[in-house]
Design a protein around this motif. Structure first.
Motif, PDB file in Angstrom:
ATOM      1  N   ILE A  71     -20.087  -7.798   8.588  1.00  0.00           N
ATOM      2  CA  ILE A  71     -20.720  -7.293   7.369  1.00  0.00           C
ATOM      3  C   ILE A  71     -20.165  -8.098   6.201  1.00  0.00           C
ATOM      4  CG2 ILE A  71     -21.009  -5.308   5.850  1.00  0.00           C
ATOM      5  CD1 ILE A  71     -20.765  -3.499   8.281  1.00  0.00           C
ATOM      6  N   VAL A  75     -21.862  -5.114   0.362  1.00  0.00           N
ATOM      7  CA  VAL A  75     -22.899  -4.413   1.113  1.00  0.00           C
ATOM      8  C   VAL A  75     -22.790  -2.926   0.805  1.00  0.00           C
ATOM      9  CG1 VAL A  75     -23.704  -3.812   3.433  1.00  0.00           C
ATOM     10  CG2 VAL A  75     -23.016  -6.162   2.911  1.00  0.00           C
ATOM     11  N   ILE A  83     -25.116   2.037  12.682  1.00  0.00           N
ATOM     12  CA  ILE A  83     -25.193   0.695  13.236  1.00  0.00           C
ATOM     13  C   ILE A  83     -24.569   0.735  14.622  1.00  0.00           C
ATOM     14  CG2 ILE A  83     -24.544  -1.725  12.985  1.00  0.00           C
ATOM     15  CD1 ILE A  83     -24.322  -1.193   9.936  1.00  0.00           C
ATOM     16  N   LYS A  90     -25.114  -8.972  12.511  1.00  0.00           N
ATOM     17  CA  LYS A  90     -24.573  -9.683  11.348  1.00  0.00           C
ATOM     18  C   LYS A  90     -25.386  -9.301  10.126  1.00  0.00           C
ATOM     19  CE  LYS A  90     -23.011 -13.571  14.115  1.00  0.00           C
ATOM     20  NZ  LYS A  90     -23.175 -15.014  14.425  1.00  0.00           N
ATOM     21  N   ILE A  91     -24.684  -8.882   9.072  1.00  0.00           N
ATOM     22  CA  ILE A  91     -25.311  -8.463   7.818  1.00  0.00           C
ATOM     23  C   ILE A  91     -24.738  -9.349   6.720  1.00  0.00           C
ATOM     24  CG2 ILE A  91     -25.591  -6.568   6.183  1.00  0.00           C
ATOM     25  CD1 ILE A  91     -25.199  -4.668   8.640  1.00  0.00           C
ATOM     26  N   VAL A  95     -26.328  -6.875   0.412  1.00  0.00           N
ATOM     27  CA  VAL A  95     -27.407  -6.148   1.095  1.00  0.00           C
ATOM     28  C   VAL A  95     -27.338  -4.677   0.701  1.00  0.00           C
ATOM     29  CG1 VAL A  95     -28.341  -5.491   3.351  1.00  0.00           C
ATOM     30  CG2 VAL A  95     -27.434  -7.801   2.995  1.00  0.00           C
ATOM     31  N   PHE A  97     -28.763  -0.808   1.627  1.00  0.00           N
ATOM     32  CA  PHE A  97     -29.418   0.080   2.587  1.00  0.00           C
ATOM     33  C   PHE A  97     -29.663   1.410   1.896  1.00  0.00           C
ATOM     34  CE2 PHE A  97     -27.545  -2.991   5.197  1.00  0.00           C
ATOM     35  CZ  PHE A  97     -27.793  -2.803   6.543  1.00  0.00           C
ATOM     36  N   ILE A 103     -29.728   0.715  12.820  1.00  0.00           N
ATOM     37  CA  ILE A 103     -29.766  -0.653  13.315  1.00  0.00           C
ATOM     38  C   ILE A 103     -29.139  -0.659  14.697  1.00  0.00           C
ATOM     39  CG2 ILE A 103     -28.924  -3.016  12.989  1.00  0.00           C
ATOM     40  CD1 ILE A 103     -28.835  -2.407   9.988  1.00  0.00           C
ATOM     41  N   GLU A 134     -29.766  -9.983  12.953  1.00  0.00           N
ATOM     42  CA  GLU A 134     -29.207 -10.687  11.802  1.00  0.00           C
ATOM     43  C   GLU A 134     -30.003 -10.332  10.556  1.00  0.00           C
ATOM     44  OE1 GLU A 134     -27.663 -15.139  10.621  1.00  0.00           O
ATOM     45  OE2 GLU A 134     -28.098 -14.629  12.700  1.00  0.00           O
ATOM     46  N   ILE A 135     -29.284  -9.903   9.520  1.00  0.00           N
ATOM     47  CA  ILE A 135     -29.894  -9.520   8.247  1.00  0.00           C
ATOM     48  C   ILE A 135     -29.325 -10.443   7.179  1.00  0.00           C
ATOM     49  CG2 ILE A 135     -30.114  -7.675   6.539  1.00  0.00           C
ATOM     50  CD1 ILE A 135     -29.846  -5.695   8.929  1.00  0.00           C
TER      51      ILE A 135
END
Length: 197
Positions: A71, A75, A83, A90-91, A95, A97, A103, A134-135
């Motif tokens: 991460i 994030v 998760i 992988k983030i 990011v 949420f 996820i 992957e994000i």
């Protein structure tokens, strides 16, 4: 956190915040704030970047010795995000949420192709099938979204509320629905989101 932010809290809210901050610094020293309750089971490897925050109800399941959760920095996960990792999730950085995001890089059984699982076998006895997730950086994932195994979400994309992401979403896209499909892309020339026909 600045002083005017603290004024939003009652005495009990401040006490809860202080307990959550102590908990955070013990569990994830680089994180900004992990609100309890949180269920964290890490059997494999993980890395959580600076500025990580989560709402209450966080579930992080890294379920075997070979699994990896990465991460990035800054994030933010809101309430009740889950998760689940059997292989790799992988983030990227920055990011966001919304609440109730799920996820998972795995599923119980195979339901496509030639080697499909038998529905008469109990789900928890079916073969675990994995695919990396992957994000990218600066992705925004809306409320009640599920991101499933083998999916890549490109940089600066948006996933609309209640969507189920079952295939790759390119960078600079807005995707919605179940299964999620791209409805708009960012046009750099005119600096606007343009509908996909």
């Amino acid at each position: 956190m600045v002083l005017h932010d603290l004024r939003k809290y009652s005495f009990w809210g401040l006490l809860s915040l202080a307990i959550n901050l102590m908990y955070t610094k013990i569990i994830f020293p680089c994180a900004l704030l992990v609100r309890r309750p949180a269920h964290i089971r890490i059997l494999g490897s993980y890395s959580i970047g600076r500025g990580f925050t989560s709402g209450p109800g966080l579930i992080l399941d890294v379920l075997n010795d070979n699994a990896e959760l990465l991460i990035g920095s800054n994030v933010k996960l809101n309430h009740r995000c889950h998760i689940g990792v059997m292989k790799s999730v992988k983030i990227g950085n920055d990011v966001l949420f919304a609440s109730n995001v799920f996820i998972s890089d795995h599923t119980h059984g195979s339901y496509i192709g030639d080697m499909q699982s038998n529905p008469l076998q109990p789900p928890n006895e079916r073969e675990i099938v994995c695919g990396n997730v992957e994000i990218g950086d600066k992705v925004w994932i809306g409320e009640n979204v599920a991101v499933l195994l083998g999916v890549s979400i490109g940089e600066s994309s948006i996933i609309g509320a209640n969507s189920v992401v079952t295939k790759d979403i390119p960078a600079f896209s807005i995707a919605v629905g179940s299964p999620a499909r791209v409805i708009k892309t960012w046009d750099k020339a005119v600096e606007k989101w343009v509908a996909v026909s």
